[in-house]
Design a protein around this motif. Structure first.
Motif, PDB file in Angstrom:
ATOM      1  N   LEU A 104       0.856  -1.193   0.000  1.00  0.00           N
ATOM      2  CA  LEU A 104       0.000   0.000   0.000  1.00  0.00           C
ATOM      3  C   LEU A 104       0.889   1.238   0.000  1.00  0.00           C
ATOM      4  O   LEU A 104       1.750   1.380   0.863  1.00  0.00           O
ATOM      5  CB  LEU A 104      -0.884   0.032   1.251  1.00  0.00           C
ATOM      6  N   THR A 105       0.654   2.113  -0.952  1.00  0.00           N
ATOM      7  CA  THR A 105       1.399   3.359  -1.019  1.00  0.00           C
ATOM      8  C   THR A 105       0.557   4.494  -0.455  1.00  0.00           C
ATOM      9  O   THR A 105      -0.665   4.361  -0.292  1.00  0.00           O
ATOM     10  CB  THR A 105       1.781   3.706  -2.469  1.00  0.00           C
ATOM     11  N   ARG A 106       1.225   5.600  -0.193  1.00  0.00           N
ATOM     12  CA  ARG A 106       0.520   6.802   0.253  1.00  0.00           C
ATOM     13  C   ARG A 106      -0.579   7.168  -0.752  1.00  0.00           C
ATOM     14  O   ARG A 106      -1.695   7.514  -0.369  1.00  0.00           O
ATOM     15  CB  ARG A 106       1.521   7.956   0.401  1.00  0.00           C
ATOM     16  N   ALA A 107      -0.278   7.050  -2.048  1.00  0.00           N
ATOM     17  CA  ALA A 107      -1.268   7.363  -3.091  1.00  0.00           C
ATOM     18  C   ALA A 107      -2.469   6.423  -3.010  1.00  0.00           C
ATOM     19  O   ALA A 107      -3.615   6.856  -3.165  1.00  0.00           O
ATOM     20  CB  ALA A 107      -0.620   7.301  -4.473  1.00  0.00           C
ATOM     21  N   ASP A 108      -2.229   5.127  -2.763  1.00  0.00           N
ATOM     22  CA  ASP A 108      -3.331   4.165  -2.605  1.00  0.00           C
ATOM     23  C   ASP A 108      -4.226   4.575  -1.439  1.00  0.00           C
ATOM     24  O   ASP A 108      -5.460   4.567  -1.551  1.00  0.00           O
ATOM     25  CB  ASP A 108      -2.805   2.754  -2.296  1.00  0.00           C
ATOM     26  N   ILE A 109      -3.607   4.946  -0.335  1.00  0.00           N
ATOM     27  CA  ILE A 109      -4.345   5.308   0.877  1.00  0.00           C
ATOM     28  C   ILE A 109      -5.195   6.545   0.639  1.00  0.00           C
ATOM     29  O   ILE A 109      -6.377   6.585   1.002  1.00  0.00           O
ATOM     30  CB  ILE A 109      -3.364   5.508   2.056  1.00  0.00           C
ATOM     31  N   HIS A 113      -9.180   6.432   0.236  1.00  0.00           N
ATOM     32  CA  HIS A 113      -9.644   6.960   1.536  1.00  0.00           C
ATOM     33  C   HIS A 113      -9.575   5.867   2.609  1.00  0.00           C
ATOM     34  O   HIS A 113     -10.533   5.658   3.360  1.00  0.00           O
ATOM     35  CB  HIS A 113     -11.056   7.538   1.430  1.00  0.00           C
ATOM     36  N   LEU A 114      -8.431   5.193   2.671  1.00  0.00           N
ATOM     37  CA  LEU A 114      -8.267   4.105   3.633  1.00  0.00           C
ATOM     38  C   LEU A 114      -8.044   4.662   5.035  1.00  0.00           C
ATOM     39  O   LEU A 114      -7.340   5.655   5.204  1.00  0.00           O
ATOM     40  CB  LEU A 114      -7.084   3.215   3.223  1.00  0.00           C
ATOM     41  N   PRO A 115      -8.617   4.010   6.045  1.00  0.00           N
ATOM     42  CA  PRO A 115      -8.530   4.508   7.421  1.00  0.00           C
ATOM     43  C   PRO A 115      -7.242   4.097   8.144  1.00  0.00           C
ATOM     44  O   PRO A 115      -7.262   3.511   9.226  1.00  0.00           O
ATOM     45  CB  PRO A 115      -9.767   3.884   8.075  1.00  0.00           C
ATOM     46  N   ILE A 116      -6.111   4.393   7.497  1.00  0.00           N
ATOM     47  CA  ILE A 116      -4.809   4.153   8.121  1.00  0.00           C
ATOM     48  C   ILE A 116      -3.954   5.406   7.916  1.00  0.00           C
ATOM     49  O   ILE A 116      -4.211   6.183   7.002  1.00  0.00           O
ATOM     50  CB  ILE A 116      -4.106   2.897   7.562  1.00  0.00           C
ATOM     51  N   PRO A 117      -2.965   5.601   8.770  1.00  0.00           N
ATOM     52  CA  PRO A 117      -2.120   6.790   8.628  1.00  0.00           C
ATOM     53  C   PRO A 117      -1.467   6.825   7.248  1.00  0.00           C
ATOM     54  O   PRO A 117      -1.013   5.788   6.740  1.00  0.00           O
ATOM     55  CB  PRO A 117      -1.069   6.619   9.725  1.00  0.00           C
ATOM     56  N   PRO A 118      -1.438   7.993   6.611  1.00  0.00           N
ATOM     57  CA  PRO A 118      -0.791   8.095   5.296  1.00  0.00           C
ATOM     58  C   PRO A 118       0.672   7.659   5.389  1.00  0.00           C
ATOM     59  O   PRO A 118       1.359   7.959   6.366  1.00  0.00           O
ATOM     60  CB  PRO A 118      -0.883   9.580   4.960  1.00  0.00           C
ATOM     61  N   GLY A 119       1.109   6.931   4.408  1.00  0.00           N
ATOM     62  CA  GLY A 119       2.485   6.461   4.369  1.00  0.00           C
ATOM     63  C   GLY A 119       2.623   5.381   3.323  1.00  0.00           C
ATOM     64  O   GLY A 119       1.656   5.028   2.645  1.00  0.00           O
TER      65      GLY A 119
END
Length: 193
Positions: A104-109, A113-119
């Motif tokens: 998972l990339t920051r762009a994917d997140i 709109h994934l509920p995990i810290p960006p990174g």
């Protein structure tokens, strides 16, 4: 690197599993992923720390116990936090946060709109890639099942062509695991694509 013993790994699963059923499902899955990863590591032309692979595989899904009613996608981040709180080395903690999908990339997140810290939660070392890849071949679904390469390629396609390419790169790097004997041993069907 100071890695926990097999007994310590089992104790961590028992400590955090909210039910005996969840313990059985998650620990069995982790054991299967470890077996697949070790088989692939045995054929890998690159140098591999097999003890790190085995321990990382046995702990990669420990965050599942903490998801509760929350979003399942959080299990990797939760597992990383749990392992860090237990004082385990960062390279081991990364197996929890860097095994989801094919990374998972920051762009994917942000895009999803994934509920995990960006990174960026992307497997980097050969050991992390082996465990992430091995994880694709077994599902904790009800009932649990194995997936062959084609079945997982179909599954990952819904996340975009870049994820299909990433998976194909992993297949080229590590080859395909032998699943028939594991399926027979554990009594889980194989979904074939």
């Amino acid at each position: 690197m100071n890695l926990p013993s097999a007994e310590s790994v089992r104790a961590l699963h028992e400590k955090y599993a909210p039910t005996h059923e969840s313990l059985d499902i998650v620990r069995t899955h982790c054991e299967i992923v470890a077996r697949i990863a070790l088989e692939l590591a045995d054929r890998c032309p690159l140098p591999v720390d097999v003890r790190l692979v085995e321990t990382g595989a046995l702990l990669h899904d420990i965050g599942v116990y903490r998801v509760g009613d929350g979003a399942y996608i959080r299990h990797g981040v939760l597992g990383h936090e749990l392992l860090r709180a237990e004082g385990l080395p960062e390279p081991l903690c990364r197996f929890a946060s860097c095994h989801t999908g094919v990374g998972l990339t920051r762009a994917d997140i942000e895009r999803q709109h994934l509920p995990i810290p960006p990174g960026d939660y992307v497997a980097g070392s050969v050991e992390e890639r082996l465990v992430m890849y091995a994880d694709k071949f077994h599902s904790k679904s009800d009932p649990p099942k194995f997936l062959d390469t084609a079945a997982y390629a179909e599954r990952v396609a819904r996340f975009g062509p870049d994820k299909v390419v990433a998976f194909k790169d992993l297949v080229a790097e590590f080859g395909e695991p032998e699943l028939d004997s594991l399926a027979a041993e554990f009594g889980h069907a194989i979904r074939r694509g």
